[in-house]
Design a protein around this motif. Structure first.
Motif, PDB file in Angstrom:
ATOM      1  N   GLY A   9       8.441 -14.798  10.933  1.00 29.79           N
ATOM      2  CA  GLY A   9       7.300 -14.880  11.833  1.00 29.79           C
ATOM      3  C   GLY A   9       6.599 -13.544  11.969  1.00 29.79           C
ATOM      4  N   PHE A  10       7.374 -12.474  12.025  1.00 28.27           N
ATOM      5  CA  PHE A  10       6.782 -11.147  12.157  1.00 28.27           C
ATOM      6  C   PHE A  10       5.983 -10.786  10.914  1.00 28.27           C
ATOM      7  N   GLN A  11       6.498 -11.126   9.742  1.00 30.15           N
ATOM      8  CA  GLN A  11       5.768 -10.848   8.508  1.00 30.15           C
ATOM      9  C   GLN A  11       4.477 -11.662   8.439  1.00 30.15           C
ATOM     10  N   ARG A  12       4.533 -12.891   8.914  1.00 32.35           N
ATOM     11  CA  ARG A  12       3.317 -13.716   8.981  1.00 32.35           C
ATOM     12  C   ARG A  12       2.293 -13.062   9.899  1.00 32.35           C
ATOM     13  N   ASP A  13       2.757 -12.568  11.031  1.00 30.81           N
ATOM     14  CA  ASP A  13       1.870 -11.890  11.970  1.00 30.81           C
ATOM     15  C   ASP A  13       1.289 -10.614  11.354  1.00 30.81           C
ATOM     16  N   LEU A  14       2.084  -9.930  10.536  1.00 33.28           N
ATOM     17  CA  LEU A  14       1.581  -8.729   9.857  1.00 33.28           C
ATOM     18  C   LEU A  14       0.467  -9.070   8.879  1.00 33.28           C
ATOM     19  N   LEU A  15       0.619 -10.157   8.144  1.00 30.10           N
ATOM     20  CA  LEU A  15      -0.450 -10.571   7.231  1.00 30.10           C
ATOM     21  C   LEU A  15      -1.739 -10.815   8.010  1.00 30.10           C
ATOM     22  N   GLU A  16      -1.600 -11.505   9.139  1.00 27.48           N
ATOM     23  CA  GLU A  16      -2.763 -11.766   9.985  1.00 27.48           C
ATOM     24  C   GLU A  16      -3.359 -10.455  10.498  1.00 27.48           C
ATOM     25  N   ALA A  17      -2.511  -9.538  10.919  1.00 31.84           N
ATOM     26  CA  ALA A  17      -2.986  -8.254  11.443  1.00 31.84           C
ATOM     27  C   ALA A  17      -3.737  -7.472  10.375  1.00 31.84           C
ATOM     28  N   ILE A  18      -3.218  -7.457   9.163  1.00 27.02           N
ATOM     29  CA  ILE A  18      -3.889  -6.735   8.075  1.00 27.02           C
ATOM     30  C   ILE A  18      -5.266  -7.333   7.830  1.00 27.02           C
ATOM     31  N   ALA A  19      -5.361  -8.650   7.873  1.00 24.39           N
ATOM     32  CA  ALA A  19      -6.656  -9.314   7.678  1.00 24.39           C
ATOM     33  C   ALA A  19      -7.601  -9.062   8.851  1.00 24.39           C
ATOM     34  N   ALA A  20      -7.061  -8.909  10.046  1.00 23.61           N
ATOM     35  CA  ALA A  20      -7.881  -8.820  11.254  1.00 23.61           C
ATOM     36  C   ALA A  20      -8.368  -7.410  11.582  1.00 23.61           C
ATOM     37  N   VAL A  21      -7.595  -6.394  11.242  1.00 28.47           N
ATOM     38  CA  VAL A  21      -7.973  -5.021  11.590  1.00 28.47           C
ATOM     39  C   VAL A  21      -9.172  -4.624  10.735  1.00 28.47           C
ATOM     40  N   GLU A  22     -10.283  -4.342  11.386  1.00 30.02           N
ATOM     41  CA  GLU A  22     -11.548  -4.135  10.677  1.00 30.02           C
ATOM     42  C   GLU A  22     -11.636  -2.791   9.975  1.00 30.02           C
ATOM     43  N   ASP A  23     -11.198  -1.734  10.611  1.00 27.75           N
ATOM     44  CA  ASP A  23     -11.222  -0.437   9.949  1.00 27.75           C
ATOM     45  C   ASP A  23     -10.012  -0.361   9.025  1.00 27.75           C
ATOM     46  N   ASP A  24      -9.615   0.812   8.666  1.00 24.81           N
ATOM     47  CA  ASP A  24      -8.460   0.966   7.786  1.00 24.81           C
ATOM     48  C   ASP A  24      -7.204   0.424   8.453  1.00 24.81           C
ATOM     49  N   PRO A  25      -6.583  -0.608   7.871  1.00 24.68           N
ATOM     50  CA  PRO A  25      -5.358  -1.163   8.467  1.00 24.68           C
ATOM     51  C   PRO A  25      -4.131  -0.300   8.126  1.00 24.68           C
ATOM     52  N   TYR A  26      -4.023   0.820   8.806  1.00 21.39           N
ATOM     53  CA  TYR A  26      -2.869   1.701   8.630  1.00 21.39           C
ATOM     54  C   TYR A  26      -1.807   1.298   9.643  1.00 21.39           C
ATOM     55  N   GLY A  27      -0.618   1.838   9.498  1.00 17.48           N
ATOM     56  CA  GLY A  27       0.525   1.413  10.297  1.00 17.48           C
ATOM     57  C   GLY A  27       0.296   1.367  11.794  1.00 17.48           C
TER      58      GLY A  27
END
Length: 104
Positions: A9-27
């Motif tokens: 579930g956390f990895q799924r949420d990370l995929l969503e976060a990477i897609a959602a963060v508009e600027d550079d999706p850094y850690g």
């Protein structure tokens, strides 16, 4: 090939976060995005271990933003994984299917 259901579930949420963060999706930007959605703070170790696993699975690429910061982006396989899940959810909710390529 890693599927959506192979991920935690956390990895799924990370995929969503990477897609959602508009600027550079850094850690830390990904951590901030997830911290807004999770009840407790996200541990740095958990974040980076899971990002490494997503990179190893071919769903995410990691590139150097500067000497100390990596930026994470979805690969074609990662985008396809999210798209297929969105299609499934749209069908279950009887919503229009998502459209690729910005077409309407």
């Amino acid at each position: 090939m890693t599927t959506y259901h192979d991920l935690t579930g956390f990895q799924r949420d990370l995929l969503e976060a990477i897609a959602a963060v508009e600027d550079d999706p850094y850690g830390l930007a990904l951590k901030d995005y997830l911290d807004e959605r999770y009840a407790g703070p996200i541990n740095h170790s958990r974040l980076y271990q899971n990002l490494d696993q997503l990179v190893d699975s071919g769903l995410v690429s990691r590139d150097e933003l500067d000497a100390r910061t990596n930026v994470y982006t979805l690969t074609d396989a990662g985008q396809d994984t999210l798209y297929r899940q969105a299609e499934t959810l749209a069908g279950l909710c009887e919503l229009p299917r998502p459209v690729t390529g910005g077409a309407q």
